[in-house]
Motif scaffolding. Structure first.
Motif: not given
Length: 83
Positions: A20-35
């Protein structure tokens, strides 16, 4: 220079350990799915939270647990198209 490399290595370690920390290429959609998945798994994994949700929804714990587990598959709907 050593501090920069050390902080970069620490960041990479965090990203490898916690998705869930993400990285520089994490999209908004991927971040929302993780949350959303983190929140749902927390509710399912903590019995008092699950009891609270089942009481609020007026359904049994097993039904609420099953619904949340199913929702974890695609919590934010289908992914956006890649253009």
């Amino acid at each position: 220079m050593a501090d920069r490399l050390r902080s970069q290595a620490k960041l990479e370690q965090l990203q490898a350990r916690f998705v869930g920390v993400g990285h520089s290429s994490t999209t908004k959609y991927e971040w929302m799915v993780n949350q959303h998945r983190d929140a749902l798994s927390s509710i399912v994994g903590h019995p008092p939270l699950l009891a609270y949700m089942s009481t609020a929804l007026g359904e049994s714990r097993t039904q609420v647990r099953q619904q949340m587990l199913e929702k974890m598959i695609m919590p934010c709907g289908p992914p956006p198209p890649n253009n």
